[in-house]
Enzyme design. Sequence first.
Site, PDB file in Angstrom:
ATOM      1  N   HIS A 195       0.826  -1.201   0.000  1.00 32.74           N
ATOM      2  CA  HIS A 195       0.000   0.000   0.000  1.00 32.74           C
ATOM      3  C   HIS A 195       0.870   1.264   0.000  1.00 32.74           C
ATOM      4  O   HIS A 195       0.735   2.122  -0.878  1.00 32.74           O
ATOM      5  CB  HIS A 195      -0.906  -0.026   1.237  1.00 32.74           C
ATOM      6  N   GLU A 196       1.772   1.354   0.967  1.00 29.14           N
ATOM      7  CA  GLU A 196       2.589   2.571   1.077  1.00 29.14           C
ATOM      8  C   GLU A 196       3.549   2.695  -0.103  1.00 29.14           C
ATOM      9  O   GLU A 196       3.815   3.805  -0.576  1.00 29.14           O
ATOM     10  CB  GLU A 196       3.339   2.607   2.409  1.00 29.14           C
ATOM     11  N   HIS A 248       1.732   4.378  -2.863  1.00 28.90           N
ATOM     12  CA  HIS A 248       1.732   5.842  -2.693  1.00 28.90           C
ATOM     13  C   HIS A 248       3.073   6.417  -3.166  1.00 28.90           C
ATOM     14  O   HIS A 248       3.132   7.425  -3.865  1.00 28.90           O
ATOM     15  CB  HIS A 248       1.576   6.206  -1.213  1.00 28.90           C
ATOM     16  N   GLU A 263      -4.729   7.667  -3.085  1.00 25.37           N
ATOM     17  CA  GLU A 263      -5.168   6.395  -2.507  1.00 25.37           C
ATOM     18  C   GLU A 263      -5.423   5.349  -3.601  1.00 25.37           C
ATOM     19  O   GLU A 263      -5.214   4.159  -3.386  1.00 25.37           O
ATOM     20  CB  GLU A 263      -6.417   6.621  -1.649  1.00 25.37           C
TER      21      GLU A 263
HETATM   22 ZN    ZN Z   1      -3.112   5.168   1.819  1.00 25.30          ZN
END
Ligand code: ZN
Length: 505
Positions: free
Chosen positions: A269-270, A273, A299
Amino acid sequence: MTLTDQNIFDRLCIFMRETQLLQSTFSLLGWDERTGMPPEGAEYRGEQMTYLAGIIHRRRTDSQLGDWLERLIDSPLYSKPHSIEGTVIRESKRQFDRQRKLPESLVMELTRTSVQGQQDWQKARERNDFSIFMPSLKKIIHLKRQEADAIGFLECRYDALLDEYEPWETTARVKNILEDLRRELTPLLQQIAGASPVSQSHCLNKTFPIEKQKIIGREIAKTIGFDFQQGRLDTTVHPFCTELGPYDTRITTRYNEHFLPTSLFGILHEAGHAIYEQGLQKQWYGLPPGQTISLGIHESQSRIWENQIGRSRDFWTYYFPRLQNVFPKALHDVSFNAFYSAINTVTPSLIRVEADEVTYNLHILIRFELEQLLLDEHLSIADLPEAWNDKYESYLGIRPRTFTEGVLQDIHWSGGAFGYFPTYALGNLYSAQFFAKCESDLGDLSAQISAGHFDGFRHWLQEHIHQQGQCYSAGELVTLVTGEPLTHRYLVNYLRNKVSEIYAL
Ligand code: ZN
């Protein structure tokens, strides 16, 4: 000397790049505050950040900036709003107008209160005691109301706060699309509740030594394209991603020895980003064409790697054998299907960041509704924990037993981030719509991913999304890239397909 429009435009760019030097320094202090700062450093750090926030705010609201923008908005340089020049002028003006409405005293007070709030939140969470956090939260909400009133809004205070994270979006539209989703997902959840997964396994709750989690986490981040020459990965209570310069993007994660997905999907997830930040046009760093569009689009880039890629059959076709090698004790007797089904199990749970893809958006809906009640003074802080628990019971059928697994689980409110949560749900919606388009554009995406080739996918994201900077709003970009406005249909189809297979619906 008479200045030409071009002279003024150049001065504007220099001025904004200088402000970015301060802004990135502010971010660096924030990164340090959340990763390595000793507890007693908090007070002075608060002073440093408050002082810096004041200087940044003064620059962003400098009347010289206003004069330049007034002239440029009527100049030929603004004739094409989506060009580089047009984007610099339009987005700088939008940010200037918003900042101008906020009194400096309020900005500084908000920064001070947020730093204190985050410290209190952390303490409250550790001791499972909401009363430790209550005074700061009360102050923060009071200040956020003032902020919304200063900025102004058409329908509700929430509009003014949402706009900071998702420019041009409205509370009413978000409400509609979340309701559309809820209408589709509730029957799906009921169907799932009556079925059991084709292959059941508790393989994710075994023992996964943290040192090994760190090795595989770094490896996955690197393989999908996170550039460690331009970034770092550290450990924090609440994972986040922050950019500190054109070639410096930091991500963090947390590890749970007895639950592998926390770090595994947290890092995907990170890193998603960060790949967005690392994919921006460096030459426009600090200016709108080199900046991310909105938190919803941000996101979408983390969720697309975490879910559409990271929870797919294709990804694990490539990665599962490697995972078994790293954790032989825990995974040697686990089948691929058992693992795949375990990482996609749908079950109502209390912690948002560990929620499955189907129930996740209900966690967001709960926060979205509570925030509006708090801002509109229809709910008192003292009643918040009970209201939180009641909503969990009614939407997900489960009730938190502690504050830590209830109202104290997220850092956002302690930092003053009201209006932020809906961007997570928007991100899920954008990611599904982008992914469907990418699949149809590339044709063989599935084959690429199962062979461990992520460059084609990452380049597609970079070309269609990252490199666009802020040349388009989130809504415009979705329409431009996928050929239609944002709809809940792609997310619903994606979830329905996956869940039907796993639960044999
Ligand atoms: Zn996030």
